[in-house]
Design a protein around this motif. Structure first.
Motif, PDB file in Angstrom:
ATOM      1  N   GLU B  21      87.614  86.929 -37.647  1.00  0.00           N
ATOM      2  CA  GLU B  21      86.608  86.331 -38.533  1.00  0.00           C
ATOM      3  C   GLU B  21      85.327  87.148 -38.589  1.00  0.00           C
ATOM      4  OE1 GLU B  21      86.646  83.581 -40.514  1.00  0.00           O
ATOM      5  OE2 GLU B  21      88.705  82.988 -40.059  1.00  0.00           O
ATOM      6  N   ALA B  22      85.213  88.134 -37.716  1.00  0.00           N
ATOM      7  CA  ALA B  22      84.005  88.966 -37.713  1.00  0.00           C
ATOM      8  C   ALA B  22      83.959  89.789 -38.991  1.00  0.00           C
ATOM      9  CB  ALA B  22      84.017  89.868 -36.492  1.00  0.00           C
ATOM     10  N   ARG B  23      82.771  89.995 -39.497  1.00  0.00           N
ATOM     11  CA  ARG B  23      82.591  90.776 -40.717  1.00  0.00           C
ATOM     12  C   ARG B  23      81.464  91.792 -40.526  1.00  0.00           C
ATOM     13  NH1 ARG B  23      84.274  88.512 -45.488  1.00  0.00           N
ATOM     14  NH2 ARG B  23      83.785  90.615 -46.219  1.00  0.00           N
ATOM     15  N   SER B  24      81.472  92.827 -41.341  1.00  0.00           N
ATOM     16  CA  SER B  24      80.352  93.775 -41.372  1.00  0.00           C
ATOM     17  C   SER B  24      79.311  93.222 -42.337  1.00  0.00           C
ATOM     18  CB  SER B  24      80.834  95.143 -41.856  1.00  0.00           C
ATOM     19  OG  SER B  24      81.693  95.726 -40.902  1.00  0.00           O
ATOM     20  N   TYR B  25      78.140  92.911 -41.812  1.00  0.00           N
ATOM     21  CA  TYR B  25      77.113  92.241 -42.619  1.00  0.00           C
ATOM     22  C   TYR B  25      76.183  93.248 -43.290  1.00  0.00           C
ATOM     23  CZ  TYR B  25      78.649  87.718 -41.062  1.00  0.00           C
ATOM     24  OH  TYR B  25      79.419  86.595 -40.860  1.00  0.00           O
ATOM     25  N   ASN B  26      75.741  92.862 -44.472  1.00  0.00           N
ATOM     26  CA  ASN B  26      74.780  93.668 -45.240  1.00  0.00           C
ATOM     27  C   ASN B  26      73.384  93.084 -45.221  1.00  0.00           C
ATOM     28  OD1 ASN B  26      76.806  95.526 -46.322  1.00  0.00           O
ATOM     29  ND2 ASN B  26      77.585  93.715 -47.380  1.00  0.00           N
ATOM     30  N   GLY B  27      73.246  91.882 -44.679  1.00  0.00           N
ATOM     31  CA  GLY B  27      71.941  91.237 -44.622  1.00  0.00           C
ATOM     32  C   GLY B  27      71.864  90.358 -43.386  1.00  0.00           C
TER      33      GLY B  27
END
Lengths: 202, 202
Positions: B21-27
């Motif tokens: 469920e981890a994601r690479s965040y942009n903000g």
């Protein structure tokens, strides 16, 4: 909606399992690793981030006696017995032409064009990101109750020829044995640096 | 005696947290990351395996407004705002002369001599192993309830000059923002390959 885990730490046992108590093993218990376990490792590792979702890793999971003997014969002498006795050894390679897959791996923009004509940049991106994926592989294996033994002492060109011979743009990065580590095969853990030695907060 | 976890899988929640469920965040949410959290990330990541325990990563954790502005000015335009608004951005670099530290990092044999006179081999080893360490950093941050946003779009030579100027053998590999990801800053997850696409069992 994605699940978030803000300020939730994994349990102490889980942190021990993947980081603090895990070791690189040199010998293996006589207990096999199934194809289902190999698939389960990949299902986790592929979720880890790569630049533009390039997923450059190309992996050969060496399980048969014949393939183990071939890989062992191309490794440094000190690594041969490890490869022959491990249930499986992953050859983590990368595709220098990973950008050919970007139209479906990164579909919302024309990322393929970013890499066309830039073979040096592709080599660097493929090497960096397949290394990241190799780390995800190791932590995924540990997270599933397996142990790892990574190695870089082998003849890369000969391994490429033997295992990626039909794909000349696929190159080996490093290899990693996977199985149930024999506690008798490890020595005292090597020291780890204090934060201030190799880190700075700016 | 080292602890072993054979056939014990991390919980489904833990696997979600660090992989699925981890994601690479942009903000980023407006919530700081403390120096203690930065130290805790390093205490976990340094336990991950590197070849001959070389630990080549040299990290600058960019937290001050001044350092963020400097780093942002050396990044691709699309990454600037991310760096300015993230609580911290780690510059994951590596030391090409890591072998000078091997007498204490790998004390039971003369590993330093393996690398002397082989600058090309050291560069490759430092780049591969600092990439592994960057992956450990990201999974350690996630394991502690933080999110990551890795980036390679920046001017490496200018970042080396600005942040590793007093250590000419230290080179930047990639950078990674760390904080509490803003769920509004991510899009649909990019597709992941099926096992058979990029894997083979031999």
């Amino acid at each position: 909606m994605t699940k978030q885990f803000h300020d939730r730490s994994l349990s102490a046992d889980a942190l021990d399992q993947i980081f603090r108590e895990a070791r690189s093993y040199n010998g293996w218990l006589a207990k096999p690793v199934s194809d289902e376990q190999v698939h389960a490792i990949y299902e986790l590792m592929k979720m880890g981030p790569t630049s533009a979702n390039m997923q450059p890793a190309r992996i050969v999971w060496v399980k048969s006696e014949e393939a183990k003997e071939k890989l062992a014969s191309l490794a440094m002498e000190g690594n041969r017995e490890k490869i022959l006795t491990a249930p499986v050894t992953a050859i983590i390679g990368y595709d220098i032409d990973f950008h050919d897959e970007l139209p479906w791996l990164f579909p919302h923009t024309d990322a393929k064009s970013w890499f066309e004509g830039d073979q040096e940049g592709r080599k660097q991106g493929a090497f960096r990101n397949s290394s990241l994926q190799g780390a995800y592989l190791m932590l995924a294996a540990r997270a599933l109750g397996l142990d790892c033994g990574p190695m870089s002492g082998f003849d890369n060109a000969a391994v490429d020829e033997a295992f990626f011979g039909d794909e000349p743009k696929h190159k080996s990065n490093f290899i990693c044995s996977i199985g149930y580590g024999d506690p008798k095969s490890i020595f005292e853990r090597s020291p780890r640096p204090d934060f201030d030695r190799f880190n700075r907060i700016a």
